[in-house]
Motif scaffolding. Sequence first.
Motif, PDB file in Angstrom:
ATOM      1  N   UNK A 299       0.867  -1.400  -0.003  1.00  0.00           N
ATOM      2  CA  UNK A 299      -0.009  -0.069   0.076  1.00  0.00           C
ATOM      3  C   UNK A 299       0.906   1.196   0.217  1.00  0.00           C
ATOM      4  N   UNK A 300       0.720   2.284  -0.933  1.00  0.00           N
ATOM      5  CA  UNK A 300       1.381   3.459  -1.089  1.00  0.00           C
ATOM      6  C   UNK A 300       2.837   3.192  -1.568  1.00  0.00           C
ATOM      7  N   UNK A 301       3.180   2.186  -2.235  1.00  0.00           N
ATOM      8  CA  UNK A 301       4.422   1.820  -2.611  1.00  0.00           C
ATOM      9  C   UNK A 301       4.939   3.059  -3.474  1.00  0.00           C
ATOM     10  N   UNK A 302       6.246   3.111  -3.707  1.00  0.00           N
ATOM     11  CA  UNK A 302       6.900   4.087  -4.616  1.00  0.00           C
ATOM     12  C   UNK A 302       7.945   3.413  -5.475  1.00  0.00           C
ATOM     13  N   UNK A 303       7.853   3.645  -6.846  1.00  0.00           N
ATOM     14  CA  UNK A 303       9.028   3.219  -7.493  1.00  0.00           C
ATOM     15  C   UNK A 303      10.302   3.885  -7.381  1.00  0.00           C
ATOM     16  N   UNK A 304      11.492   3.447  -7.421  1.00  0.00           N
ATOM     17  CA  UNK A 304      12.737   3.953  -7.581  1.00  0.00           C
ATOM     18  C   UNK A 304      13.441   3.367  -8.419  1.00  0.00           C
ATOM     19  N   UNK A 305      14.589   4.047  -8.828  1.00  0.00           N
ATOM     20  CA  UNK A 305      15.512   3.495  -9.739  1.00  0.00           C
ATOM     21  C   UNK A 305      16.631   4.560 -10.127  1.00  0.00           C
ATOM     22  N   UNK A 306      17.917   4.163 -10.163  1.00  0.00           N
ATOM     23  CA  UNK A 306      18.893   5.018 -10.562  1.00  0.00           C
ATOM     24  C   UNK A 306      19.312   5.993  -9.369  1.00  0.00           C
ATOM     25  N   UNK A 307      19.308   7.059  -9.761  1.00  0.00           N
ATOM     26  CA  UNK A 307      19.639   8.088  -8.469  1.00  0.00           C
ATOM     27  C   UNK A 307      18.500   8.414  -7.771  1.00  0.00           C
ATOM     28  N   UNK A 308      18.572   8.397  -6.271  1.00  0.00           N
ATOM     29  CA  UNK A 308      17.324   8.736  -5.447  1.00  0.00           C
ATOM     30  C   UNK A 308      18.096   9.546  -4.447  1.00  0.00           C
ATOM     31  N   UNK A 309      16.887  10.208  -3.857  1.00  0.00           N
ATOM     32  CA  UNK A 309      17.343  11.009  -2.617  1.00  0.00           C
ATOM     33  C   UNK A 309      17.172  10.470  -1.348  1.00  0.00           C
ATOM     34  N   UNK A 310      18.164  10.267  -0.509  1.00  0.00           N
ATOM     35  CA  UNK A 310      18.334   9.794   0.634  1.00  0.00           C
ATOM     36  C   UNK A 310      17.552  10.540   1.713  1.00  0.00           C
ATOM     37  N   UNK A 311      17.234   9.850   2.753  1.00  0.00           N
ATOM     38  CA  UNK A 311      16.660  10.871   4.105  1.00  0.00           C
ATOM     39  C   UNK A 311      17.186  12.197   4.261  1.00  0.00           C
ATOM     40  N   UNK A 312      18.707  11.872   4.286  1.00  0.00           N
ATOM     41  CA  UNK A 312      19.436  13.148   4.686  1.00  0.00           C
ATOM     42  C   UNK A 312      19.537  14.325   3.318  1.00  0.00           C
ATOM     43  N   UNK A 313      18.685  13.912   2.381  1.00  0.00           N
ATOM     44  CA  UNK A 313      18.611  14.925   1.493  1.00  0.00           C
ATOM     45  C   UNK A 313      19.701  14.875   0.183  1.00  0.00           C
ATOM     46  N   UNK A 314      20.345  13.645   0.406  1.00  0.00           N
ATOM     47  CA  UNK A 314      21.544  13.597  -0.918  1.00  0.00           C
ATOM     48  C   UNK A 314      21.140  12.650  -1.949  1.00  0.00           C
ATOM     49  N   UNK A 315      21.127  13.108  -3.147  1.00  0.00           N
ATOM     50  CA  UNK A 315      20.682  12.318  -4.228  1.00  0.00           C
ATOM     51  C   UNK A 315      21.934  11.286  -4.763  1.00  0.00           C
ATOM     52  N   UNK A 316      21.959  10.135  -4.365  1.00  0.00           N
ATOM     53  CA  UNK A 316      22.921   9.140  -4.866  1.00  0.00           C
ATOM     54  C   UNK A 316      22.550   8.139  -5.527  1.00  0.00           C
ATOM     55  N   UNK A 317      23.596   7.193  -6.154  1.00  0.00           N
ATOM     56  CA  UNK A 317      23.308   6.058  -6.715  1.00  0.00           C
ATOM     57  C   UNK A 317      23.662   4.906  -5.992  1.00  0.00           C
ATOM     58  N   UNK A 318      22.760   4.212  -5.215  1.00  0.00           N
ATOM     59  CA  UNK A 318      23.199   3.237  -4.282  1.00  0.00           C
ATOM     60  C   UNK A 318      24.002   1.952  -4.957  1.00  0.00           C
ATOM     61  N   UNK A 319      23.837   1.689  -6.325  1.00  0.00           N
ATOM     62  CA  UNK A 319      24.357   0.552  -7.090  1.00  0.00           C
ATOM     63  C   UNK A 319      25.148   1.126  -8.338  1.00  0.00           C
ATOM     64  N   UNK A 320      26.706   0.709  -8.208  1.00  0.00           N
ATOM     65  CA  UNK A 320      27.243   1.203  -9.718  1.00  0.00           C
ATOM     66  C   UNK A 320      27.770  -0.358  -9.904  1.00  0.00           C
ATOM     67  N   UNK A 321      27.250  -0.918 -10.922  1.00  0.00           N
ATOM     68  CA  UNK A 321      26.279  -0.518 -11.808  1.00  0.00           C
ATOM     69  C   UNK A 321      24.693  -0.529 -11.556  1.00  0.00           C
ATOM     70  N   UNK A 322      23.823   0.126 -12.337  1.00  0.00           N
ATOM     71  CA  UNK A 322      22.394  -0.492 -12.065  1.00  0.00           C
ATOM     72  C   UNK A 322      21.526  -0.275 -13.459  1.00  0.00           C
TER      73      UNK A 322
END
Length: 412
Positions: free
Chosen positions: A228-251
């Motif tokens: 319920x209330x899911x959200x899709x993500x992929x590639x660059x994403x914003x962490x809760x600390x406000x920083x946009x990062x790519x968790x996996x290299x590669x993805x």
Amino acid sequence: MSNPAIDDVQLDRLADVAVRVGLNLQEGQDLILTAPAEALPLVRRVTAAAYRAGAGLVTPLLSDPEVTLARYREAGDHSFDRAPDWLYGGMAEAFGNGAARMAIVGDDPMLTADEDPERVSRAGKANSIAYKPALSHISNFKINWSILAWPGRAWAMRMFPDLDPDAAQTKLAEAIFAASRVSDENAVANWQAHNARLAERTAWLNDQRFDALQYSGPGLDLTVGLADGHEWMGGASRAQNGVVCNPNIPTEEVFTTPHAARTEGRVRATKPLSHQGTLIDGIEATFREGRIVEVSATKGQAVLEKLLDTDDGARRLGEVALVPHGSPISQSGLLFYNTLFDENAACHIAQGQCYSKCFLDGDSMSEEDVAKAGGNSSMIHVDWMIGGPETDIDGVRADGSKVPVFRKGEWA
């Protein structure tokens, strides 16, 4: 010291991408870095790039395969229910104080294949329990974090056993560089364009608000209900600390949180799973009310069953991810024996812990809120591949109507 089997220029680019794109390290931010000792050439480059980016303090933690094996071959039985909780507690404290996390992988994926599987399982479980306070900062995406790879020599020989060690390491390095999009001088720009394409996919999926995904293909008749209330993500994403990062290299994936109680049907893995030094092949599973109730494997079944018995959440899904068959890693035709790469070759599911960030209000949700919405909880998170060139996927709306998402392994 330079390694003639590995292109120094591309290694420099990988380190730069890891810091600038993978982590997007911030001015004054500390970094906790783990890596195999063999990866020191990359560790040194990442450290230098991190300080150029303004890092406060970089703390590397190195592992060694011979040290790991010494435990299995020399330690008493009492050793295998222990883990360095003091170390993981310190890491959790550092993350709580704002540090970023980077992991460099590169050890032989079959390192413990010949060791006692009971001891391997016990050590893994103890480690999972001890690491959970630190892992929560990652699985809840509270901090910017990233994983990348070093072309370890034993890993290279595992992938290319017919080549001499130097040639094998060169071939693995080239495969890592290509998959990590650092093969030319436009590495950062390549990532910006790739992230934009993944963002288009996630935006479309989020607009659709599907209730479930329905999979069909060889050995595949599966319906995965979405949380319920899911959200899709992929590639660059914003962490809760406000920083946009790519968790996996590669993805290559877009992913979200399934509902822990709403997966039904049967599924057959399309690629082997390398887990804790064992290759698990030919996985087939049946789900009822979200739970794996039957499972088999042509190889490594005992390890798979122990994995499923880790805790109640280990038999339920924590992630569902979409990857086209045409992804560069899939088209390479290589089996990496490493989930960081192999999961980006095919659509996959993950047993275990969900990512609470994959909810519309994930930043403000408590563990109880996540569970109520259908998010799964577990000490493990293990991905295995279920997609291929004959995979069809439909998005199912709440009213039962369907929308094509994948046809013959590609975006519809």
